[in-house]
Design a protein around this motif. Structure first.
Motif, PDB file in Angstrom:
ATOM      1  N   PRO A  25       0.830  -1.211   0.000  1.00 24.10           N
ATOM      2  CA  PRO A  25       0.000   0.000   0.000  1.00 24.10           C
ATOM      3  C   PRO A  25       0.864   1.261   0.000  1.00 24.10           C
ATOM      4  O   PRO A  25       1.927   1.310   0.617  1.00 24.10           O
ATOM      5  CB  PRO A  25      -0.808  -0.129   1.299  1.00 24.10           C
ATOM      6  CG  PRO A  25      -0.862  -1.607   1.546  1.00 24.10           C
ATOM      7  CD  PRO A  25       0.455  -2.145   1.074  1.00 24.10           C
ATOM      8  N   ARG A  45      -3.723  13.199   0.762  1.00 27.94           N
ATOM      9  CA  ARG A  45      -4.617  12.221   1.421  1.00 27.94           C
ATOM     10  C   ARG A  45      -6.065  12.483   1.050  1.00 27.94           C
ATOM     11  O   ARG A  45      -6.848  11.549   0.833  1.00 27.94           O
ATOM     12  CB  ARG A  45      -4.434  12.274   2.941  1.00 27.94           C
ATOM     13  CG  ARG A  45      -3.251  11.501   3.440  1.00 27.94           C
ATOM     14  CD  ARG A  45      -3.318  11.260   4.953  1.00 27.94           C
ATOM     15  NE  ARG A  45      -3.335  12.517   5.714  1.00 27.94           N
ATOM     16  CZ  ARG A  45      -2.234  13.177   6.077  1.00 27.94           C
ATOM     17  NH1 ARG A  45      -1.041  12.715   5.737  1.00 27.94           N
ATOM     18  NH2 ARG A  45      -2.325  14.290   6.785  1.00 27.94           N
ATOM     19  N   MET A  48      -6.619  11.263  -2.444  1.00 30.00           N
ATOM     20  CA  MET A  48      -6.641   9.794  -2.450  1.00 30.00           C
ATOM     21  C   MET A  48      -7.954   9.272  -1.883  1.00 30.00           C
ATOM     22  O   MET A  48      -8.494   8.263  -2.348  1.00 30.00           O
ATOM     23  CB  MET A  48      -5.439   9.248  -1.664  1.00 30.00           C
ATOM     24  CG  MET A  48      -4.101   9.499  -2.370  1.00 30.00           C
ATOM     25  SD  MET A  48      -2.646   9.129  -1.353  1.00 30.00           S
ATOM     26  CE  MET A  48      -2.647   7.348  -1.343  1.00 30.00           C
ATOM     27  N   SER A  49      -8.474   9.966  -0.902  1.00 35.05           N
ATOM     28  CA  SER A  49      -9.773   9.589  -0.341  1.00 35.05           C
ATOM     29  C   SER A  49     -10.879   9.746  -1.383  1.00 35.05           C
ATOM     30  O   SER A  49     -11.771   8.897  -1.502  1.00 35.05           O
ATOM     31  CB  SER A  49     -10.078  10.452   0.885  1.00 35.05           C
ATOM     32  OG  SER A  49     -11.342  10.133   1.428  1.00 35.05           O
ATOM     33  N   GLU A  52     -10.670   6.974  -3.764  1.00 38.58           N
ATOM     34  CA  GLU A  52     -11.225   5.759  -3.168  1.00 38.58           C
ATOM     35  C   GLU A  52     -12.747   5.743  -3.295  1.00 38.58           C
ATOM     36  O   GLU A  52     -13.349   4.712  -3.644  1.00 38.58           O
ATOM     37  CB  GLU A  52     -10.808   5.669  -1.703  1.00 38.58           C
ATOM     38  CG  GLU A  52     -11.245   4.361  -1.031  1.00 38.58           C
ATOM     39  CD  GLU A  52     -10.714   4.232   0.385  1.00 38.58           C
ATOM     40  OE1 GLU A  52     -10.983   3.194   1.005  1.00 38.58           O
ATOM     41  OE2 GLU A  52     -10.028   5.170   0.864  1.00 38.58           O
ATOM     42  N   LEU A  57      -9.152   3.590  -5.980  1.00 43.23           N
ATOM     43  CA  LEU A  57      -8.220   3.120  -4.959  1.00 43.23           C
ATOM     44  C   LEU A  57      -9.015   2.452  -3.840  1.00 43.23           C
ATOM     45  O   LEU A  57     -10.219   2.658  -3.719  1.00 43.23           O
ATOM     46  CB  LEU A  57      -7.428   4.293  -4.359  1.00 43.23           C
ATOM     47  CG  LEU A  57      -6.545   5.142  -5.286  1.00 43.23           C
ATOM     48  CD1 LEU A  57      -5.912   6.284  -4.487  1.00 43.23           C
ATOM     49  CD2 LEU A  57      -5.482   4.310  -5.967  1.00 43.23           C
ATOM     50  N   TYR A  58      -8.307   1.645  -3.049  1.00 45.44           N
ATOM     51  CA  TYR A  58      -8.936   1.168  -1.815  1.00 45.44           C
ATOM     52  C   TYR A  58      -7.882   1.064  -0.722  1.00 45.44           C
ATOM     53  O   TYR A  58      -6.681   0.999  -0.996  1.00 45.44           O
ATOM     54  CB  TYR A  58      -9.668  -0.157  -2.009  1.00 45.44           C
ATOM     55  CG  TYR A  58      -8.800  -1.393  -2.059  1.00 45.44           C
ATOM     56  CD1 TYR A  58      -8.574  -2.152  -0.913  1.00 45.44           C
ATOM     57  CD2 TYR A  58      -8.235  -1.828  -3.261  1.00 45.44           C
ATOM     58  CE1 TYR A  58      -7.794  -3.298  -0.955  1.00 45.44           C
ATOM     59  CE2 TYR A  58      -7.460  -2.963  -3.317  1.00 45.44           C
ATOM     60  CZ  TYR A  58      -7.239  -3.699  -2.160  1.00 45.44           C
ATOM     61  OH  TYR A  58      -6.464  -4.832  -2.212  1.00 45.44           O
ATOM     62  N   GLN A  59      -8.348   1.076   0.516  1.00 46.72           N
ATOM     63  CA  GLN A  59      -7.471   1.055   1.677  1.00 46.72           C
ATOM     64  C   GLN A  59      -7.677  -0.262   2.422  1.00 46.72           C
ATOM     65  O   GLN A  59      -8.769  -0.522   2.940  1.00 46.72           O
ATOM     66  CB  GLN A  59      -7.791   2.248   2.588  1.00 46.72           C
ATOM     67  CG  GLN A  59      -6.756   2.529   3.648  1.00 46.72           C
ATOM     68  CD  GLN A  59      -7.030   3.839   4.357  1.00 46.72           C
ATOM     69  OE1 GLN A  59      -8.175   4.293   4.429  1.00 46.72           O
ATOM     70  NE2 GLN A  59      -5.995   4.469   4.904  1.00 46.72           N
ATOM     71  N   ARG A  66      -2.890   3.353   0.242  1.00 44.28           N
ATOM     72  CA  ARG A  66      -3.893   2.901  -0.723  1.00 44.28           C
ATOM     73  C   ARG A  66      -3.293   1.963  -1.766  1.00 44.28           C
ATOM     74  O   ARG A  66      -2.094   2.016  -2.066  1.00 44.28           O
ATOM     75  CB  ARG A  66      -4.515   4.091  -1.448  1.00 44.28           C
ATOM     76  CG  ARG A  66      -5.837   4.569  -0.907  1.00 44.28           C
ATOM     77  CD  ARG A  66      -5.714   5.283   0.390  1.00 44.28           C
ATOM     78  NE  ARG A  66      -6.963   5.950   0.791  1.00 44.28           N
ATOM     79  CZ  ARG A  66      -7.022   6.875   1.729  1.00 44.28           C
ATOM     80  NH1 ARG A  66      -5.934   7.254   2.358  1.00 44.28           N
ATOM     81  NH2 ARG A  66      -8.189   7.424   2.064  1.00 44.28           N
ATOM     82  N   THR A  69      -7.394  -0.243  -7.463  1.00 41.65           N
ATOM     83  CA  THR A  69      -8.360  -1.291  -7.802  1.00 41.65           C
ATOM     84  C   THR A  69      -8.189  -1.657  -9.286  1.00 41.65           C
ATOM     85  O   THR A  69      -7.406  -1.025 -10.009  1.00 41.65           O
ATOM     86  CB  THR A  69      -9.792  -0.785  -7.585  1.00 41.65           C
ATOM     87  OG1 THR A  69     -10.005   0.343  -8.466  1.00 41.65           O
ATOM     88  CG2 THR A  69     -10.021  -0.350  -6.146  1.00 41.65           C
TER      89      THR A  69
END
Length: 344
Positions: A25, A45, A48-49, A52, A57-59, A66, A69
């Protein structure tokens, strides 16, 4: 696919390329060092959120960075990726090795598969031309027993295909020889099995008396050959899966992948769509129709003779493959194979 602004694209590109490199990640501080933007880690951040929420993206867990996907990789491949251009030495190595391969066409394809797998450190799959796509030079029938016969197809490319099938009507070797002699003298040269069948049907309609029994049997045999058509599937470099962190850390998944490589029918289904498409085809993660490969990607291209696709060569590996490197290798290898088969 939802379009994102230029700043988000720069951050997504950086996340994908860093994840490809480290297989872990990716955090905002790492991205801040990689991108040519004067923005804080907190701003990164937030972007990136947003990515997501958009599904790119995923966490894995709250404190982690991240991971892209399948949709994130697709956006990257379609809009952001820089494809590496092969150098003259790489092209010479590929063409020289494949062109000097010993044996028939199948030997050439095996060498191409081995070479591609070694050069990019991924598993490689090749579909060799099936009987229904072979441009034929010669055909022979051999009586094996009262109920079985062998058909031997010799392609102009040097590829030889053998098929055994049951036959419920007793027939002598002498009559089989007459059928093969007729086909080789009148029809076979430069045609596929499908074209031979069409020719026989036209002849039967035009002159039903001449060779009627002989031609009907020849038509029946050709239909049986096509119905049993099964391409040769060549797989090289399966063990290179052991080098990928995604599978090394998941022993059960690794076993499933290795079992899938042994199932030729599964691999044929995976590559089916590429036989009908031109250029390099990229199938990423969940885009794959088969459940066995939902967390893997395929990069494949067809090799051709004139206007006909003979087969496919492809690379299969984790979704986290370096597409910008893999694509030109697959594309050029397919071009070399096309040239070789065209010349033959």
């Amino acid at each position: 696919m939802e379009k994102i602004d230029r700043r988000a694209e720069i951050i997504l590109k950086a996340v994908v390329e860093e994840y490809v490199r480290v297989a872990e990640p990716v955090g905002s501080r790492t991205i801040a060092k990689r991108i040519p933007l004067n923005i804080s880690s907190a701003t990164i951040r937030n972007v990136m959120s947003d990515l997501e929420e958009m599904g790119y993206l995923y966490q894995p867990h709250t404190s982690a960075g991240r991971i892209p996907t399948s949709e994130g990789f697709r956006y990257y491949v379609d809009r952001l990726m820089e494809v590496k251009e092969l150098g003259a030495e790489e092209k010479e190595a590929i063409a020289g090795t494949i062109e000097s391969a010993e044996g028939d066409a199948l030997g050439v394809l095996k060498e191409a598969s081995r070479l591609l797998s070694d050069m990019i450190r991924q598993a490689c799959i090749v579909i060799a031309p099936g009987p229904d796509r072979m441009i034929l030079k010669h055909i022979s029938f051999v009586r094996l027993s009262k109920e079985k016969m062998l058909v031997i197809l010799v392609g102009k490319s040097g590829l030889i295909q053998n098929r055994v099938f049951a036959y419920d009507e007793e027939i002598s070797q002498a009559e089989l020889d007459r059928i093969s002699n007729y086909l080789n003298a009148e029809i076979v040269e430069g045609k596929t099995i499908q074209e031979i069948r069409a020719h026989i049907v036209r002849e039967l309609k035009r002159d039903r008396a001449r060779y009627d029994r002989l031609m009907k049997r020849a038509l029946d045999f050709s239909e049986r050959v096509v119905s049993q058509s099964a391409e040769n599937v060549i797989v090289e470099g399966q063990t290179k899966v052991f080098e990928q962190p995604e599978f090394v850390e998941n022993l059960e998944r690794l076993k499933q992948v290795m079992r899938s490589f042994e199932e030729k029918s599964v691999l044929l289904k995976l590559l089916d769509s590429t036989l009908l498409s031109e250029g390099v085809q990229i199938s990423i993660g969940a885009e794959n129709a088969l459940e066995e490969f939902k967390d893997m990607s395929l990069v494949a291209a067809g090799y051709r003779r004139s206007d006909s696709t003979l087969g496919t060569i492809g690379v299969i590996g984790p979704v986290r493959m370096d597409y910008g490197v893999v694509i030109p290798f697959v594309e050029y290898t397919a071009q070399v194979l096309s040239r070789i088969f065209e010349e033959k």
